[in-house]
Design an enzyme around this catalytic site. Structure first.
Site, PDB file in Angstrom:
ATOM      1  N   CYS A  11       1.242   2.924   8.027  1.00  0.00           N
ATOM      2  CA  CYS A  11       1.142   2.812   6.579  1.00  0.00           C
ATOM      3  C   CYS A  11       2.058   2.355   6.421  1.00  0.00           C
ATOM      4  CB  CYS A  11       0.945   3.864   6.063  1.00  0.00           C
ATOM      5  SG  CYS A  11       1.996   5.116   7.182  1.00  0.00           S
ATOM      6  N   GLY A  34      -4.907   8.569   4.712  1.00  0.00           N
ATOM      7  CA  GLY A  34      -5.680   7.099   4.568  1.00  0.00           C
ATOM      8  C   GLY A  34      -5.609   6.022   4.187  1.00  0.00           C
ATOM      9  N   SER A  35      -6.351   5.312   3.967  1.00  0.00           N
ATOM     10  CA  SER A  35      -6.286   4.529   2.440  1.00  0.00           C
ATOM     11  C   SER A  35      -6.443   4.460   0.768  1.00  0.00           C
ATOM     12  CB  SER A  35      -7.543   3.199   3.008  1.00  0.00           C
ATOM     13  OG  SER A  35      -8.900   3.913   2.502  1.00  0.00           O
ATOM     14  N   GLY A  58      -9.211   8.067  -0.545  1.00  0.00           N
ATOM     15  CA  GLY A  58      -7.852   8.570  -1.509  1.00  0.00           C
ATOM     16  C   GLY A  58      -8.964   8.566  -3.190  1.00  0.00           C
ATOM     17  N   LYS A  95     -11.790  16.143  10.778  1.00  0.00           N
ATOM     18  CA  LYS A  95     -12.473  15.510  10.382  1.00  0.00           C
ATOM     19  C   LYS A  95     -11.677  14.553  11.471  1.00  0.00           C
ATOM     20  CE  LYS A  95     -14.150  11.713   8.372  1.00  0.00           C
ATOM     21  NZ  LYS A  95     -14.107  11.010   9.562  1.00  0.00           N
TER      22      LYS A  95
HETATM   23  P1  NAD Z   1      -9.346   5.021   5.377  1.00  0.00           P
HETATM   24  O1  NAD Z   1      -9.203   6.012   4.319  1.00  0.00           O
HETATM   25  O2  NAD Z   1     -10.331   4.626   6.185  1.00  0.00           O
HETATM   26  O3  NAD Z   1     -10.332   6.210   6.218  1.00  0.00           O
HETATM   27  C1  NAD Z   1      -8.907   7.837   6.772  1.00  0.00           C
HETATM   28  C2  NAD Z   1     -10.431   8.660   7.562  1.00  0.00           C
HETATM   29  O4  NAD Z   1     -10.994   8.522   5.843  1.00  0.00           O
HETATM   30  C3  NAD Z   1     -11.568   8.497   7.812  1.00  0.00           C
HETATM   31  O5  NAD Z   1     -11.307   9.953   8.762  1.00  0.00           O
HETATM   32  C4  NAD Z   1     -12.631   8.608   7.779  1.00  0.00           C
HETATM   33  O6  NAD Z   1     -13.385   8.667   8.015  1.00  0.00           O
HETATM   34  C5  NAD Z   1     -12.155   8.867   6.245  1.00  0.00           C
HETATM   35  N1  NAD Z   1     -13.257   8.332   4.944  1.00  0.00           N
HETATM   36  C6  NAD Z   1     -13.616   7.135   4.716  1.00  0.00           C
HETATM   37  N2  NAD Z   1     -14.456   7.279   3.692  1.00  0.00           N
HETATM   38  C7  NAD Z   1     -14.911   8.484   3.585  1.00  0.00           C
HETATM   39  C8  NAD Z   1     -15.157   9.501   2.364  1.00  0.00           C
HETATM   40  N3  NAD Z   1     -15.726   8.636   1.359  1.00  0.00           N
HETATM   41  N4  NAD Z   1     -14.995  10.555   2.320  1.00  0.00           N
HETATM   42  C9  NAD Z   1     -14.058  11.495   2.770  1.00  0.00           C
HETATM   43  N5  NAD Z   1     -13.465  10.931   4.143  1.00  0.00           N
HETATM   44  C10 NAD Z   1     -13.607   9.361   3.788  1.00  0.00           C
HETATM   45  O7  NAD Z   1      -7.837   4.868   6.492  1.00  0.00           O
HETATM   46  P2  NAD Z   1      -7.891   4.053   8.087  1.00  0.00           P
HETATM   47  O8  NAD Z   1      -8.555   2.885   7.989  1.00  0.00           O
HETATM   48  O9  NAD Z   1      -8.701   5.246   8.467  1.00  0.00           O
HETATM   49  O10 NAD Z   1      -6.635   4.560   7.799  1.00  0.00           O
HETATM   50  C11 NAD Z   1      -5.654   3.286   7.034  1.00  0.00           C
HETATM   51  C12 NAD Z   1      -4.993   3.615   6.137  1.00  0.00           C
HETATM   52  O11 NAD Z   1      -4.836   4.938   6.173  1.00  0.00           O
HETATM   53  C13 NAD Z   1      -3.947   2.728   5.441  1.00  0.00           C
HETATM   54  O12 NAD Z   1      -4.605   2.415   4.093  1.00  0.00           O
HETATM   55  C14 NAD Z   1      -2.810   3.428   5.834  1.00  0.00           C
HETATM   56  O13 NAD Z   1      -1.340   2.602   4.849  1.00  0.00           O
HETATM   57  C15 NAD Z   1      -3.375   5.053   5.396  1.00  0.00           C
HETATM   58  N6  NAD Z   1      -2.047   5.913   6.172  1.00  0.00           N
HETATM   59  C16 NAD Z   1      -0.962   6.512   5.508  1.00  0.00           C
HETATM   60  C17 NAD Z   1      -0.252   7.226   6.217  1.00  0.00           C
HETATM   61  C18 NAD Z   1       0.921   8.412   5.049  1.00  0.00           C
HETATM   62  O14 NAD Z   1       1.070   9.147   5.867  1.00  0.00           O
HETATM   63  N7  NAD Z   1       0.684   7.560   3.972  1.00  0.00           N
HETATM   64  C19 NAD Z   1      -0.726   7.396   7.572  1.00  0.00           C
HETATM   65  C20 NAD Z   1      -1.683   6.292   8.326  1.00  0.00           C
HETATM   66  C21 NAD Z   1      -2.244   5.656   7.689  1.00  0.00           C
END
Ligand code: NAD
Length: 485
Positions: free
Chosen positions: A288, A231-232, A236, A178
């Site tokens: 990140c 992601g965030s 997570g 996704k």
């Molecule tokens: P996000 O958590 O908002 O979204 C990430 C993904 O999760 C998207 O595809 C989104 O649609 C999905 N999502 C949102 N809510 C959800 C839910 N309730 N259930 C399942 N999926 C859901 O994060 P973002 O804004 O896309 O990315 C930025 C974040 O990612 C920052 O915190 C950044 O630090 C982190 N990040 C981490 C790494 C790493 O390798 N550690 C790399 C890149 C980004």
């Protein structure tokens, strides 16, 4: 290199080997953060579509898992070549959807290399044997899980798509990916390349949509056996809870960071300033592992800060689809407003020495490079991930003091230290609480054969070429008893 618009942009869902509109025909509008103009109407996966993608992956699993590593690898090899050929189109699509400047777009090279690497890595899936139990020859078998779901973010989308799906596929799993609603176009383009590479139907499914619908359903789906997420921390945690409440699926979490970079007085100041400013400026700080907290030893602070400031303010903001631009907008209005509010909060806690209102004179969601100094360690902008080109530079006197400050965070994704003293470098590498420590280098520096992941709230598990296949295999112990002669 030219980065011209493609003849058409794919916005449909890729399920069971074919492109389709969403079951309710609903789309969401994707707007360019640089021009505010609509760039695509993207099909939003419904629960029905998400279930269909998981069902297709489940049906495709037995035949895919039964293939030889060479046969599976053949498809990955073809995909690797096609991704490389699509480099300029992928760069263009990312530029119009989330504002990534085409200059310095490396994602297609990295993604192609990852599929190419794993295409040859199938024979790493090995079990063990043991004669340690009398009367037994025991062994372990390594087996794929089945359906793996991958939920990826928007900042470097196809890097995460490949880091997750290539090892999962090579280990014999089938996948449902996704993409993020903020940057779905490159993933949809990869879907068209998966089709071209001739993968069997259902092995790779790629859907677009918001987290609360398709993302949440994948997290709680009873047929998804492993979910890998970048992601965030907020999302997570939600995924971890859904996994626990449903089928206790395995979860890999790559989350946020608040990287400290520590600059000692014996460091190469020019190099340290150049690299730390690149770290927080690249991708407009939407990284990140970007070093958002810099600690510089007091004696060199004025020189370091001045060198850093000059480099940081020299960015060229503008149209992300042209080569000359190296500073793009924030990905969308939500990100832009978030960063602006952190800057306002920063003004109340620290001293602003670069960047001010108006946030940028260029049209679009641009944020000027921003530096705060003398910010208290417990201030909001020292504690929370900003995800913008905003850095805090504080000073320190002693090694012990800076270790305490650098580790005073919930995060632990990356940390870096600049010094020419080898003993100090090793002490710092040991003391810093982070999944990766850069010595005389900083993020985004990485290494393909080094595991990547977070200490503390920056995640669970590690990704990378040496651990990737392992992540996607279960271990079964087989106990075989024999009669002694
Ligand atoms: P996000 O958590 O908002 O979204 C990430 C993904 O999760 C998207 O595809 C989104 O649609 C999905 N999502 C949102 N809510 C959800 C839910 N309730 N259930 C399942 N999926 C859901 O994060 P973002 O804004 O896309 O990315 C930025 C974040 O990612 C920052 O915190 C950044 O630090 C982190 N990040 C981490 C790494 C790493 O390798 N550690 C790399 C890149 C980004």
């Amino acid at each position: 290199m030219s980065f011209d618009p493609p003849a058409s942009i794919e916005t449909r869902l890729f399920i069971n080997g074919e492109f389709r509109e969403s079951s309710d025909k609903q789309t969401f509008t994707l707007k360019s953060p640089a021009t505010f103009k609509p760039v695509a109407e993207v099909y939003e996966a419904t629960e029905q579509d998400t279930n269909a993608a998981v069902a297709a992956a489940k049906a495709a699993f037995p035949a895919w898992a039964a293939l030889s590593p060479e046969a599976r690898g053949g498809y990955l090899k073809k995909l690797s070549v096609l991704i490389l050929e699509a480099h300029s189109e992928l760069a263009y699509l990312e530029a119009i959807s989330m504002g990534r400047p085409v200059s310095g777009y490396f994602d297609a090279f990295a993604s192609s290399a990852t599929f190419g690497h794993y295409a040859e890595a199938g024979y790493q899936a090995l079990g063990t044997s043991s004669l340690n139990t009398p009367g037994h020859v025991n062994m372990t078998l390594r087996q794929p899980y089945g359906v793996v779901a991958a939920i990826i973010p928007w900042n470097v989308p196809i890097l995460f798509l490949s880091n997750k799906s290539a090892p999962a596929l090579m280990a014999g799993n089938t996948v449902v990916i996704k993409s993020s609603e903020k940057a779905p176009l490159t993933s949809a383009k990869i879907a068209s390349l998966v089709e071209k590479a001739g993968f069997p139907a259902g092995v790779v499914n790629i859907i677009s949509g918001h987290g609360h619908t398709s993302g949440a359903l994948l997290s709680s789906h009873m047929d998804v056996r492993l979910l890998t997420f970048t992601g965030s921390g907020r999302t997570g945690r939600a995924i971890q809870i859904s996994a626990a409440k449903s089928n206790l699926k395995n979860v890999i979490l790559e989350l946020g960071g608040k990287t400290p970079a520590v600059i000692f007085e014996d460091a190469d100041i020019e190099k340290a300033a150049a690299e730390t400013q690149h770290s927080i400026q690249w991708n407009s700080g939407q990284v990140c592992m970007a070093n958002s907290r810099i600690y510089v030893q007091e004696s060199i602070a004025p020189q370091f800060i001045e060198t850093f400031r000059k480099k940081f303010q020299a960015v060229k903001a503008g149209d992300p689809t042209v080569q000359e631009t190296n500073h793009g907008p924030q990905a969308d209005e939500i990100q832009y407003n978030n960063v602006k509010s952190y800057i306002e909060s920063g003004k109340e806690s620290g001293t602003l020495i670069l960047g001010a209102d108006p946030v940028s004179s260029v049209k679009g969601y641009f944020v000027n490079p921003t530096i705060f100094t003398e910010t208290p360690e417990d201030a909001k902008i020292m504690k929370e991930e900003i995800f913008g080109p905003v850095v805090n530079i504080n000073t320190f006197k002693t090694e012990d003091e800076v270790i305490e400050k650098a580790n005073n965070t919930d995060f632990g994704l990356y940390a870096s230290v600049y010094t020419k003293n080898v003993d100090r470098a090793l002490r710092m590498a040991k003391a810093l609480e982070a999944g990766t420590v850069g010595v005389n280098c900083t993020s985004p520096a990485g290494a393909r054969d080094m595991p990547f992941g977070g200490y503390k709230a920056s995640g669970i598990g590690r990704e990378g070429w040496t651990v990737g296949i392992e992540n996607y295999l279960e271990t079964k112990s087989v106990l075989m008893k024999f009669e002694e002669a």
